[in-house]
Structures are given as C-alpha cells and as structure tokens.
Write a protein that holds these residues in place. Structure first.
Motif, PDB file in Angstrom:
ATOM      1  N   SER A  12       0.908  -1.110  -0.160  1.00  0.00           N
ATOM      2  CA  SER A  12      -0.030   0.081  -0.090  1.00  0.00           C
ATOM      3  C   SER A  12       0.801   1.123   0.032  1.00  0.00           C
ATOM      4  O   SER A  12       2.066   1.195  -0.122  1.00  0.00           O
ATOM      5  CB  SER A  12      -0.962  -0.035   1.043  1.00  0.00           C
ATOM      6  OG  SER A  12      -0.489  -0.072   2.534  1.00  0.00           O
ATOM      7  N   THR A  39      -1.761  -0.759  -4.664  1.00  0.00           N
ATOM      8  CA  THR A  39      -2.851  -0.086  -4.440  1.00  0.00           C
ATOM      9  C   THR A  39      -2.422   1.114  -5.337  1.00  0.00           C
ATOM     10  O   THR A  39      -1.014   1.389  -5.770  1.00  0.00           O
ATOM     11  CB  THR A  39      -3.101   0.754  -3.009  1.00  0.00           C
ATOM     12  OG1 THR A  39      -1.633   1.317  -2.805  1.00  0.00           O
ATOM     13  CG2 THR A  39      -3.336  -0.567  -2.173  1.00  0.00           C
ATOM     14  N   ASN A  41      -1.950   4.237  -4.730  1.00  0.00           N
ATOM     15  CA  ASN A  41      -1.100   5.135  -4.191  1.00  0.00           C
ATOM     16  C   ASN A  41       0.260   4.608  -4.168  1.00  0.00           C
ATOM     17  O   ASN A  41       1.272   5.301  -4.214  1.00  0.00           O
ATOM     18  CB  ASN A  41      -1.611   5.570  -2.607  1.00  0.00           C
ATOM     19  CG  ASN A  41      -2.650   6.527  -2.715  1.00  0.00           C
ATOM     20  OD1 ASN A  41      -3.005   7.031  -3.781  1.00  0.00           O
ATOM     21  ND2 ASN A  41      -3.303   6.449  -1.650  1.00  0.00           N
ATOM     22  N   THR A  90      -0.707   0.758   5.350  1.00  0.00           N
ATOM     23  CA  THR A  90      -0.816   2.117   5.734  1.00  0.00           C
ATOM     24  C   THR A  90      -2.070   2.254   6.664  1.00  0.00           C
ATOM     25  O   THR A  90      -2.795   1.252   6.677  1.00  0.00           O
ATOM     26  CB  THR A  90      -1.155   2.922   4.773  1.00  0.00           C
ATOM     27  OG1 THR A  90      -2.293   2.654   3.858  1.00  0.00           O
ATOM     28  CG2 THR A  90      -0.086   2.879   3.567  1.00  0.00           C
ATOM     29  N   ALA A  91      -2.288   3.137   7.405  1.00  0.00           N
ATOM     30  CA  ALA A  91      -3.389   3.435   8.316  1.00  0.00           C
ATOM     31  C   ALA A  91      -4.751   3.478   7.352  1.00  0.00           C
ATOM     32  O   ALA A  91      -5.863   2.720   8.008  1.00  0.00           O
ATOM     33  CB  ALA A  91      -3.350   4.759   8.814  1.00  0.00           C
ATOM     34  N   ASN A  92      -4.672   3.749   6.205  1.00  0.00           N
ATOM     35  CA  ASN A  92      -5.856   3.949   5.267  1.00  0.00           C
ATOM     36  C   ASN A  92      -6.229   2.228   4.869  1.00  0.00           C
ATOM     37  O   ASN A  92      -7.417   1.992   4.998  1.00  0.00           O
ATOM     38  CB  ASN A  92      -5.485   4.688   3.843  1.00  0.00           C
ATOM     39  CG  ASN A  92      -6.449   4.656   3.078  1.00  0.00           C
ATOM     40  OD1 ASN A  92      -7.865   5.110   3.377  1.00  0.00           O
ATOM     41  ND2 ASN A  92      -6.335   4.384   2.011  1.00  0.00           N
ATOM     42  N   VAL A  93      -5.269   1.710   4.665  1.00  0.00           N
ATOM     43  CA  VAL A  93      -5.720   0.137   4.252  1.00  0.00           C
ATOM     44  C   VAL A  93      -6.189  -0.438   5.672  1.00  0.00           C
ATOM     45  O   VAL A  93      -7.240  -1.262   5.306  1.00  0.00           O
ATOM     46  CB  VAL A  93      -4.486  -0.360   3.663  1.00  0.00           C
ATOM     47  CG1 VAL A  93      -4.758  -2.203   3.446  1.00  0.00           C
ATOM     48  CG2 VAL A  93      -4.428  -0.013   2.124  1.00  0.00           C
ATOM     49  N   GLY A  95      -7.662   0.511   7.890  1.00  0.00           N
ATOM     50  CA  GLY A  95      -8.861   1.016   8.279  1.00  0.00           C
ATOM     51  C   GLY A  95     -10.058   0.426   7.535  1.00  0.00           C
ATOM     52  O   GLY A  95     -11.148   0.175   7.844  1.00  0.00           O
ATOM     53  N   LYS A  96      -9.772   0.324   6.353  1.00  0.00           N
ATOM     54  CA  LYS A  96     -10.572  -0.161   5.103  1.00  0.00           C
ATOM     55  C   LYS A  96     -10.782  -1.665   5.480  1.00  0.00           C
ATOM     56  O   LYS A  96     -12.060  -1.806   5.808  1.00  0.00           O
ATOM     57  CB  LYS A  96      -9.968  -0.035   3.791  1.00  0.00           C
ATOM     58  CG  LYS A  96     -10.139   1.158   3.011  1.00  0.00           C
ATOM     59  CD  LYS A  96      -9.785   0.795   1.818  1.00  0.00           C
ATOM     60  CE  LYS A  96      -9.289   2.397   0.862  1.00  0.00           C
ATOM     61  NZ  LYS A  96      -8.963   2.004  -0.205  1.00  0.00           N
ATOM     62  N   THR A 107      -7.700  -4.641  -1.518  1.00  0.00           N
ATOM     63  CA  THR A 107      -8.640  -4.952  -0.089  1.00  0.00           C
ATOM     64  C   THR A 107      -9.861  -5.916  -0.567  1.00  0.00           C
ATOM     65  O   THR A 107     -10.250  -6.765   0.338  1.00  0.00           O
ATOM     66  CB  THR A 107      -9.605  -3.499   0.403  1.00  0.00           C
ATOM     67  OG1 THR A 107      -9.904  -2.964  -1.224  1.00  0.00           O
ATOM     68  CG2 THR A 107      -8.579  -2.683   0.886  1.00  0.00           C
ATOM     69  N   VAL A 133      -6.481   4.212  14.652  1.00  0.00           N
ATOM     70  CA  VAL A 133      -5.570   3.147  13.987  1.00  0.00           C
ATOM     71  C   VAL A 133      -5.456   1.821  15.120  1.00  0.00           C
ATOM     72  O   VAL A 133      -5.523   0.761  14.797  1.00  0.00           O
ATOM     73  CB  VAL A 133      -4.429   3.705  13.676  1.00  0.00           C
ATOM     74  CG1 VAL A 133      -3.295   2.747  13.392  1.00  0.00           C
ATOM     75  CG2 VAL A 133      -4.495   4.851  12.695  1.00  0.00           C
ATOM     76  N   ASN A 136      -8.539  -0.157  14.943  1.00  0.00           N
ATOM     77  CA  ASN A 136      -8.771  -0.987  13.784  1.00  0.00           C
ATOM     78  C   ASN A 136      -7.763  -2.178  13.804  1.00  0.00           C
ATOM     79  O   ASN A 136      -8.008  -3.366  13.480  1.00  0.00           O
ATOM     80  CB  ASN A 136      -8.312   0.012  12.506  1.00  0.00           C
ATOM     81  CG  ASN A 136      -9.347   0.847  12.085  1.00  0.00           C
ATOM     82  OD1 ASN A 136     -10.583   0.523  12.420  1.00  0.00           O
ATOM     83  ND2 ASN A 136      -9.134   1.885  11.634  1.00  0.00           N
TER      84      ASN A 136
END
Ligand code: PMT
Length: 400
Positions: A12, A39, A41, A90-93, A95-96, A107, A133, A136
């Motif tokens: 990610s 991803t 990004n 990452t925090a984003n992945v 979280g998803k 994902t 985070v 999650n």
C-alpha cells in the motif's frame, strides 16, 4: 520453509513501499512464488515493473483488469495464496479492511481470502498511536491477522519514533518462525480468568487483593500463540489485552461467576488464575458511608466458589485451578485438586522470593490427577505460562 509457497504481497501507499521490493526479492530467493498487488497510491512510490522484474510474475493493480477470462483475479489470488503479507500496511488500508471496505484489488483480495494474513504496518508515529488506528488493528487482531510490529527510529516524515516498517530480513524470519511454531492448542477454546475482584462496600470503597493479572494474562497470550481461541475474563488491571484474545471485564466475584458460567459450555480448557475474593460485605450501601466516632465492623459473607461450581458441572472440560498458599502448599494444593474435582492444579507458594502477586516472575508446581508433578523454579510468568500449557496438553492426550 518458504520453498514453493504461494505468497501474495500487498503493497500500500507509503514511502516504505521501496522496502517491499527487497522483501519480494528475499521471498523469491527462498523459493517462494510471489504475486504482488499494489494500491493506486503505492504506484506513486514504486513502479509495478520493479515488482514484476523481482517476482517474475505480473503485478496486480486493478480489480477490473482481468487478464485470464477463465478466472476472477482477486478470488483466484485469495484462494490460491498460502498466506498474504501486507507490507507496508498504511493506516488507510488497515482502516478499510477492519471495516469491511473492499474498493480496490488489494482490499477485495484481503476480504475474499481465508489464508493467514501477516500485517507489517508503517506510518508516522502519531498516526500509529491514533486511537482509531489502534482500534482498527485490535479488530484485525481479533479476526486473526498476525501483526509484525513496526520498529522505532528515524521516520521519513522527520519524526523519530515507532512507525518504521520492520526490515525485510526480519519480516521473513518472523514469518518463518511463525510457520514453524507448534500449534499445540489449535482448535481448542481456552477460558482464562485473571486479576483481582473488587467487593464494594459503598460507591467509593471496596475490598480487593494484590493480583496484577500478569499470570493470567501471560497464560491467555501464550494460549493464543499456541493457536487456541482464547476468552479472558479479567478483574480490574492495568494490562493491555494480549493479541488475539477476547477480553471480558468484570469487577466482583459475582460478575466473574456469571461470565465464567456463561462461557463454560463452549470451553475445552479452563484455567482459573484469578484471585477471587472469598468474602464480600454482607451489605453494600448505595451512598458513601459517613465517618463516625469509634470503630467500624463490617459483616462479611462468603462469595460463591466458582471453581467448585465448575468442578461439579464438569463435562468434557479440562479444569485447572490455582492455589495461592503460604504454608505447606503441596498438601493444600492436593486437597483442592480432589475436593474441587479438578483435572490439575497450579500450586503457587506466594511467600517465595520472586513468586506470586505483582512480580514479573513466578515459581509453581503443576499437579494433575494423572499423577504428573512438575516443579517450575523462578522464571518469567510468560515461560511459566508456556510450560503449564504444555503440561495441560500432555495431560489431555493422556486422558483421551
Ligand atoms: O495476578 P498476579 O499479580 O500475576 O499474581 C498471580 C496470582 C498469585 C494471583 C496467581 O498465580 C494465583 O495464585 N492465583 C490464584 C489466587 C487464589 O485466589 O488462590 P486461592 O487458593 O484463594 O483459590 C483457589 C482457586 O479457586 C483459584 O483458582 C481461584 O481462582 C478459585 N476461586 C477462589 C475463590 C472463589 N470464590 N472462587 C474461585 O473460583
């Protein structure tokens, strides 16, 4: 260990994506067949061509870019992987995935797989510490994801702290070690109690004891590492939940009684390391008691003996009690083993140096009704926990 393994590596979008190239190379050198998913990004940091050259496999970047009409790529990757590594995560992945969002190739594959997933987070130190985070990650722990903690040091954002992706060599060795680990308690449901209880006399005062919960938490954590599904029923402590363990918090002996009995039917092994109050105030006041002249007498009544009840209702469970003693511990331990219909008892001479309440170490004797008697000298509570679980596993085999 990794020879011939089908590994999906999810990359990610963080600067540590460059380290995923070295990770790909290390895994390929070990003989693994690595398929990389990036991803959108992640592609800002590294070109897919780099991973294609290192893995000698096509790189997956788009859910709808189906190269083989006979297969749906994300389902095929999810089904054929021996395991998935998410590095950097990452925090984003995180979280998803923790919230069931599947909006890209990585994902959707993660949600579709039943294979083990290793997660190596990497991000800014404050992002890593952010409660959302952390929550999650806790949720993913509970779903069975295995975390490879980030290291501490200089971060690309300029901060120094926790958040650096673990080094590729270390990631590989952690995974190899995990694949090697004996899964002694796979398929077993272990119920552990830990910590003290609090018996209230009024809204601000209670009777309690010195238990820190360390012994019970160590048992819960090690049982989880041995592959068990673990429920920890805990009195008030300052300790974080061990990874992968479901924790239920209680205060009084009565609450512990109710929760333990609620989970007893589904449990295969029950280990009662908690220091449960034997007595509680007969009367609990709704308002803070007023100070008066002279002394105060509090009448106490017996709490329910949880272990005794479990012994009486025992069906398939392997039931282990603890006995905290200060004199003639083995004699009293043996008496409790018989009287409470236990399979085993852990005799804890709490008057010994380095043993008992609060300390990080303990010294105990494991006694079972199969006649096993194993004396464990002073060592860390984690090591005691490991040894106890090995004794329990051996006894279960013997009783089967
Ligand atoms: O938490 P730590 O600081 O790490 O300390 C660890 C410890 C000393 C608390 C732990 O190693 C230990 O010895 N736990 C048992 C303490 C205790 O209450 O022992 P006991 O001999 O009073 O009780 C015998 C058994 O009956 C225990 O398994 C206890 O959980 C259980 N019990 C007791 C009273 C009650 N009402 N119900 C129970 O089920």
């Amino acid at each position: 260990m990794l020879e011939g393994k089908n590994i999906v590596l999810g990359v990610s979008g963080g600067i540590a994506a460059y380290k995923a190239c070295a990770l790909t190379s290390k895994l390929v050198q070990k003989g693994a067949n690595v398929k990389v998913i990036m991803t959108e990004n992640a592609q800002q940091f590294v070109q897919p061509l780099t991973f294609q050259a290192l893995s000698r496999n096509p790189v997956f970047t788009d859910t709808f870019d189906e190269q083989d009409a006979a297969k749906i790529a994300h389902i095929d990757l999810a089904d054929t992987a021996d395991f998935i590594i998410l590095a950097p995560a990452t925090a984003n992945v995180l979280g998803k995935v923790a919230n069931g969002i599947a909006d890209d190739m990585l994902t959707t594959t993660l949600l579709a797989t039943e294979a083990p997933v290793y997660v190596a987070p990497a991000m800014n130190v404050h992002m890593y510490g952010h409660p959302s985070v952390q929550n999650n990650m806790q949720r993913l722990f509970e779903y069975g994801y295995k975390f490879i903690e980030p290291g501490e040091g200089f971060l690309a954002c300029g901060y120094v702290g926790k958040g650096r992706l673990e080094e590729p060599e270390k990631i590989v060795s952690i995974i190899e070690e995990d694949l090697h680990k004996p899964r002694l308690l796979q398929g077993k449901h272990v119920l552990v109690t830990a910590g003290p209880t609090r018996e209230a006399i009024d809204p601000v005062r209670f009777f309690t004891n010195h238990s820190s919960g360390k012994m019970g938490y160590a048992i819960a954590g090690q049982a989880s590492l041995f592959g068990a599904k673990v429920t920890l029923i805990s009195g008030p402590t300052q300790l974080p939940s061990p990874p992968g363990v479901t924790r239920i918090e209680i205060e009084s002996a009565d609450e512990m009684y109710r929760e333990v009995l609620r989970h007893y039917g589904q449990s295969d092994i029950v280990i009662k390391a908690a220091a449960v109050a034997d007595y509680r105030p007969k009367e609990t006041f709704d308002h803070k008691m007023k100070k008066k002249e002279g002394s105060l007498t509090v009448e106490m009544e017996r709490t329910k003996d949880i272990l005794q009840t479990l012994g009486e209702q025992k069906k398939h469970q392997f039931l282990v009690g603890f006995a905290a003693e200060t004199n003639d511990p083995l004699r009293y331990g043996k008496e409790k083993l018989q009287k409470k219909h236990l399979n085993a008892i852990v005799v804890n001479d709490v008057s010994k140096q380095g043993a008992g309440f609060q300390t990080d170490t303990n010294a105990v004797t494991y006694l079972s009704r199969t006649g096993r008697e194993v004396s464990m000298p002073v060592m860390s509570k984690q090591d005691i926990a490991k040894k106890l679980l090995i004794c329990i596993r051996e006894d279960i085999k013997e009783e089967e």
